[in-house]
Design a protein around this motif. Structure first.
Motif, PDB file in Angstrom:
ATOM      1  N   HIS A 188      21.723  15.536  -3.050  1.00 48.79           N
ATOM      2  CA  HIS A 188      21.530  14.118  -2.748  1.00 48.79           C
ATOM      3  C   HIS A 188      21.543  13.328  -4.059  1.00 48.79           C
ATOM      4  N   ALA A 189      22.541  12.467  -4.211  1.00 49.68           N
ATOM      5  CA  ALA A 189      22.655  11.648  -5.422  1.00 49.68           C
ATOM      6  C   ALA A 189      22.323  10.200  -5.096  1.00 49.68           C
ATOM      7  N   VAL A 190      21.439   9.610  -5.873  1.00 47.50           N
ATOM      8  CA  VAL A 190      21.133   8.188  -5.724  1.00 47.50           C
ATOM      9  C   VAL A 190      21.680   7.454  -6.944  1.00 47.50           C
ATOM     10  N   ILE A 191      22.449   6.400  -6.693  1.00 48.42           N
ATOM     11  CA  ILE A 191      23.011   5.592  -7.775  1.00 48.42           C
ATOM     12  C   ILE A 191      22.319   4.236  -7.751  1.00 48.42           C
ATOM     13  N   LEU A 219      13.719  10.717  -3.637  1.00 48.15           N
ATOM     14  CA  LEU A 219      14.323  11.703  -2.724  1.00 48.15           C
ATOM     15  C   LEU A 219      15.499  12.437  -3.370  1.00 48.15           C
ATOM     16  N   ALA A 220      15.939  11.935  -4.530  1.00 48.13           N
ATOM     17  CA  ALA A 220      17.228  12.392  -5.063  1.00 48.13           C
ATOM     18  C   ALA A 220      17.123  13.645  -5.922  1.00 48.13           C
ATOM     19  N   ASP A 221      18.186  14.490  -5.812  1.00 40.78           N
ATOM     20  CA  ASP A 221      18.351  15.606  -6.747  1.00 40.78           C
ATOM     21  C   ASP A 221      18.999  15.108  -8.035  1.00 40.78           C
ATOM     22  N   ILE A 222      19.810  14.037  -7.882  1.00 38.00           N
ATOM     23  CA  ILE A 222      20.545  13.454  -9.015  1.00 38.00           C
ATOM     24  C   ILE A 222      20.344  11.944  -8.962  1.00 38.00           C
ATOM     25  N   VAL A 223      19.980  11.346 -10.096  1.00 38.65           N
ATOM     26  CA  VAL A 223      19.834   9.885 -10.148  1.00 38.65           C
ATOM     27  C   VAL A 223      20.744   9.364 -11.265  1.00 38.65           C
ATOM     28  N   LYS A 226      11.941  12.746  -8.637  1.00 34.62           N
ATOM     29  CA  LYS A 226      11.435  13.991  -8.045  1.00 34.62           C
ATOM     30  C   LYS A 226      11.378  15.056  -9.138  1.00 34.62           C
ATOM     31  N   PRO A 227      10.308  15.837  -9.223  1.00 34.87           N
ATOM     32  CA  PRO A 227      10.272  16.886 -10.248  1.00 34.87           C
ATOM     33  C   PRO A 227      11.506  17.782 -10.148  1.00 34.87           C
ATOM     34  N   GLY A 228      12.155  17.998 -11.280  1.00 32.52           N
ATOM     35  CA  GLY A 228      13.334  18.868 -11.310  1.00 32.52           C
ATOM     36  C   GLY A 228      14.658  18.138 -11.090  1.00 32.52           C
ATOM     37  N   ALA A 229      14.620  16.830 -10.879  1.00 31.11           N
ATOM     38  CA  ALA A 229      15.875  16.081 -10.677  1.00 31.11           C
ATOM     39  C   ALA A 229      16.619  15.918 -12.012  1.00 31.11           C
ATOM     40  N   VAL A 230      17.932  15.634 -11.904  1.00 29.91           N
ATOM     41  CA  VAL A 230      18.750  15.368 -13.093  1.00 29.91           C
ATOM     42  C   VAL A 230      19.031  13.864 -13.144  1.00 29.91           C
TER      43      VAL A 230
END
Ligand code: NDP
Length: 289
Positions: A160-163, A201-205, A221-225
């Protein structure tokens, strides 16, 4: 937790080395890749960007030509210059540095570029091709963000990527690229509600909002990039310095990896411009055969 610092300078150096090698191959075939950069007016930030682009082009062996025009240049004059460059077979890439003075329509200028020479990837022909997943010139900044992500995320598919940001030059093409990479994509903008909660909520921001230190650890989120596109000039103790849209030290306590500013996305933007220019030169030489 302390995040991995994603080294954009090192990644850009690798891409530039590959590009330089490609330039050598083209030259062996009698083709000298060339990039023409047009700057209208005397915006100091644009002046720095143009100087950096021209210098990097020279370093990889691309012939670079600058057209510096006064701020009161008419739109007609600029369009006539672009028409001449479109018709000049020795010019492979044309870049018009944005922003343009207010009296000139950016859209009219972008649409006047030959899409085959549009190394920024802003012409609607290239935008449409990217949206449809067809080969196109990909805008340099989101292309660089994707490459940095690929360096630290083993499998983008399903993430899940949030831009944060929906501009034509960063946010929207970034969304197209991440969608193509099979991410689930959410785009946020200034009218979005619950921005921090959605980011969490994102894995990638990917943040391209142009707001200094907008994103703090409680958004992540902890661990997100986290990829920070922002370049903001701020005054700190009477000294001007650059900061991103992400509060680096704070976010580094929760993220798995993030890009610094400077030294993150910026160098990748320029490296991708060089790569696009080489691609333009190769495509145009193949068309002539
Ligand atoms: P724009 O100003 O064109 O777009 C900013 C976007 O962010 C808009 O979509 C805006 O929403 C959104 N936004 C602004 N504030 C918020 C907020 N508080 N919450 C959510 N969304 C917000 O900027 P660009 O895309 O051109 O550039 C963004 C940043 O990236 C700038 O700092 C720029 O300098 C930098 N940049 C860096 C590059 C590099 O090479 N590293 C290259 C290009 C840009 P709305 O649409 O509703 O107004």
């Amino acid at each position: 937790m302390s995040a991995v610092r994603i080294d954009g300078k090192a990644a850009a150096a690798e891409l530039l080395a590959i590009t330089s090698h490609e330039v050598g191959k083209l030259k062996a075939d009698g083709i000298v890749p060339s990039l023409t950069v047009i700057l209208v007016g005397d915006d100091p930030a644009s002046d720095v960007y143009v100087r950096n682009k021209v210098q990097r082009a020279q370093e990889v062996g691309i012939l670079s030509i600058e057209h510096r025009l006064p701020a009161n240049t008419s739109q007609e004059h600029l369009l006539a210059l672009i028409e001449a460059l479109n018709g000049d077979a020795s010019v492979h890439g044309i870049l018009v540095q944005l922003p343009l003075p207010r009296h000139i329509s950016e859209q009219a200028v972008i649409q006047s570029l030959d899409p085959l020479k549009d190394v920024d990837g802003f012409h609607s022909h290239n935008v449409g091709s990217l949206a449809q997943g067809l080969p196109s010139f990909v805008p340099c900044t989101p292309a660089g963000c994707l490459q940095l992500l690929q360096g630290v995320v083993a499998e983008l598919s399903g993430k899940h990527a949030v831009i944060v940001g929906r501009s034509n030059i960063v946010g929207k093409p970034m969304a197209a690229l991440l969608l193509k990479a099979d991410c689930t994509v959410t785009i946020l903008h200034s009218r979005s509600r619950n921005v921090a909660a959605l980011c969490r909520l994102a894995d990638i921001v990917v943040v391209a909002a142009g707001r200094p230190k907008l994103v703090t650890s409680d958004w992540i989120k902890p661990g997100a990039v986290v990829i920070d596109v922002g370049i903001n000039r701020v005054r700190d103790l009477d000294r001007a310095r650059l900061v991103g849209d992400v509060d680096y030290d704070d976010v580094a306590t929760v993220a798995a990896a993030l890009t610094p500013v400077p030294g993150g996305v910026g160098p990748m933007t320029i490296a991708n411009l060089m790569a696009n220019t080489v691609l333009a030169a190769r495509q145009q030489s193949q068309l002539k055969r």
